[in-house]
Write a protein that holds these residues in place. Structure first.
Motif, PDB file in Angstrom:
ATOM      1  N   TYR A  15     -64.219  36.694-114.355  1.00  0.00           N
ATOM      2  CA  TYR A  15     -63.646  38.022-114.583  1.00  0.00           C
ATOM      3  C   TYR A  15     -64.246  38.651-115.833  1.00  0.00           C
ATOM      4  O   TYR A  15     -64.212  38.067-116.917  1.00  0.00           O
ATOM      5  N   THR A  57     -58.566  43.990-111.836  1.00  0.00           N
ATOM      6  CA  THR A  57     -57.700  42.958-111.255  1.00  0.00           C
ATOM      7  C   THR A  57     -56.579  42.502-112.184  1.00  0.00           C
ATOM      8  O   THR A  57     -55.692  41.757-111.758  1.00  0.00           O
ATOM      9  N   ASP A  86     -57.550  45.177-106.561  1.00  0.00           N
ATOM     10  CA  ASP A  86     -57.200  43.787-106.831  1.00  0.00           C
ATOM     11  C   ASP A  86     -56.978  43.038-105.519  1.00  0.00           C
ATOM     12  O   ASP A  86     -57.562  41.969-105.275  1.00  0.00           O
ATOM     13  N   TRP A 111     -59.616  40.220-103.856  1.00  0.00           N
ATOM     14  CA  TRP A 111     -59.160  38.835-103.642  1.00  0.00           C
ATOM     15  C   TRP A 111     -59.356  38.427-102.183  1.00  0.00           C
ATOM     16  O   TRP A 111     -59.772  37.313-101.891  1.00  0.00           O
TER      17      TRP A 111
END
Length: 262
Positions: A139, A224, A243, A247
């Protein structure tokens, strides 16, 4: 009384959301530097399973990355949230985070690669992990680290960058990438601008990497993380749709590289 019972039920649901998931701190080393990561896995799953390395944002390993590791564990993976900075190094402000991250993102990426590789080695040695089925996700700062790990020639089947930096001082190293690459990018991210995106895509093409890139409209940097706030005009903001969609894209990617369904 009804309100109390409702709150109690919600608490029980939250408590059981990751029932069976075991999480614990793991101390390990890269050279002489002590690192402190976090491993999570579902104790009810038997046998060896794929391992996923999780690399943190520029504020260091914290609750956010540990929560992602727990989510991955619930999906049936062993997740290891690595520590790039070192035990106890957790910048408390954005200014300190920028200063710490700069140590790893210069023209010499050997340290960020070495720290990421130490995390991957620790993951691969865990008794629950199939060392031939590994992936890495990251991230922001961690997205940069994940891509650098792949460029180093690490034995990972897949690499996923969530709103990560895409540039590298050594684009020719992309020829070392052994697995597939998925970049998940906020279409309006002011910190990873279009020239950087285009250079990354050209890097992947020239190295003949099996790569994908998803753009999320209206999403900016750090989309996210709920702690990023809700004001896209600041350049950093949470985006629930991006987000959720990113995912899901990761899950499909893992289904492909690991040959299993979630």
């Amino acid at each position: 009384m009804k309100q109390y019972l409702f709150a109690l039920m919600i608490g029980m649901v939250a408590q059981n959301a990751f029932a069976g998931v075991v999480g614990r701190t793991v101390e390990y080393r890269q050279g002489d530097t002590v690192l402190e990561g976090y491993v999570a896995y579902d104790d009810s799953v038997k046998g060896k399973r794929p391992g996923v390395l999780v690399i943190h944002e520029w504020t260091g390993l914290g609750a956010y990355e540990k929560g992602r590791a727990d989510q991955l564990a619930k999906l049936g993976y062993v997740a290891f949230a690595a520590d790039i900075y070192g035990k106890g190094v957790r910048p408390a402000t954005q200014e300190l985070a920028a200063k710490e991250a700069a140590k790893y993102r210069g023209n010499d990426r050997s340290l960020i690669r070495a720290r990421s590789a130490a995390g991957l080695e620790t993951l691969a040695k865990l008794p629950q992990v199939d060392p031939k089925r590994l992936a890495v996700i990251g991230y922001c700062f961690g997205g940069t680290a994940a891509l650098e790990l792949a460029r180093s020639g690490a034995a990972v089947l897949g690499t996923v960058s969530f709103h990560g930096g895409l540039s590298t001082p050594a684009p020719a190293d992309a020829r070392n990438i052994k697995g597939k690459v998925l970049a998940l990018h906020g279409a309006d991210d002011p910190y990873v601008k279009q020239p950087e995106v285009e250079a990354f895509q050209q890097e992947m093409r020239q190295a003949k990497v099996d790569w994908q890139m998803n753009y999320y409209g209206g999403a900016v940097h750090s989309f996210t993380n709920p702690k990023s706030g809700s004001d896209p005009s600041k350049g950093v903001a949470y985006n629930e749709k991006a987000d959720r969609r990113s995912w899901q894209a990761m899950k499909l990617f893992f289904n492909e590289i690991f040959g299993q369904k979630q």
